[in-house]
Design a protein around this motif. Sequence first.
Motif, PDB file in Angstrom:
ATOM      1  N   TRP A  88     -25.252 -64.975 -41.121  1.00 50.22           N
ATOM      2  CA  TRP A  88     -26.577 -63.967 -40.482  1.00 50.22           C
ATOM      3  C   TRP A  88     -26.721 -64.687 -38.744  1.00 50.22           C
ATOM      4  O   TRP A  88     -26.634 -65.887 -38.629  1.00 50.22           O
ATOM      5  N   LEU A 137     -21.004 -55.707 -36.676  1.00 55.64           N
ATOM      6  CA  LEU A 137     -22.159 -56.272 -37.662  1.00 55.64           C
ATOM      7  C   LEU A 137     -22.450 -55.206 -38.164  1.00 55.64           C
ATOM      8  O   LEU A 137     -22.645 -54.694 -38.147  1.00 55.64           O
ATOM      9  N   VAL A 157     -26.321 -54.702 -39.588  1.00 61.07           N
ATOM     10  CA  VAL A 157     -27.689 -54.608 -39.162  1.00 61.07           C
ATOM     11  C   VAL A 157     -28.702 -54.182 -39.946  1.00 61.07           C
ATOM     12  O   VAL A 157     -28.537 -53.776 -40.626  1.00 61.07           O
ATOM     13  N   HIS A 212     -36.638 -57.719 -39.087  1.00 62.89           N
ATOM     14  CA  HIS A 212     -34.300 -57.503 -39.078  1.00 62.89           C
ATOM     15  C   HIS A 212     -33.931 -58.856 -39.202  1.00 62.89           C
ATOM     16  O   HIS A 212     -33.917 -60.077 -38.722  1.00 62.89           O
ATOM     17  N   TYR A 220     -29.291 -59.653 -38.913  1.00 64.65           N
ATOM     18  CA  TYR A 220     -27.866 -59.161 -38.886  1.00 64.65           C
ATOM     19  C   TYR A 220     -26.513 -60.065 -39.051  1.00 64.65           C
ATOM     20  O   TYR A 220     -26.966 -61.500 -38.593  1.00 64.65           O
TER      21      TYR A 220
END
Length: 199
Positions: A131, A153, A155, A178, A180
């Motif tokens: 990550w 990725l 996401v 967020h 990813y």
Amino acid sequence: MNWSRIREQRKKKGYTLAQVARETGYSIGYISQLERNQKEPSLAALRKIANCLECSEVWLIMGIENETPVSAAPDSDPSRSPGYILRRHQRVPMKLPEIDTEYSIFTPHKLPDGQNVRMTGLYSTLKPGCWVTETMIRHQNMDETVLILEGQLEVHIGTHVYNATEGDCLYIPQNTLHNYLNTGLEDTVCIVFFSDLIY
């Protein structure tokens, strides 16, 4: 790594060690040891301290020794003044604690004539299975955009999950949670821009 910016920002804000300790939940001794470079903070601690001091964790990481000058003109001495060009060899490497991601900053932090820098660009390499950060995060005062140059990725933006591959671009508004993940077998290489100076 030099953590002197923790003390610098604390004094700038007019905070005592006790105030920072109270706000972050860490001991006065721990904060003092960080300021004197006797301990390395975890990423979680770094984020809490940056939040308390109202600055970015990246700014705390960089320190004044990494404030690389750039060239104002082809013939200029890059050690004398800020400018508009940052050469490839002048990129500033950056490493977050506990995260297996390589970054280098390719935008200047100062411009000629006192002009303000209003964005930061990073070249990022994320290892397979990793990550980009240890938990879902949000940037309070800046948007982020990510262009995938190589790899793929998974996401996470808010409650949405996307699969993104080479050539795709992500846009993450400020205050949006967020993270990813590199779900591929090879490194994922990205260009990342923040809509403000982060160091």
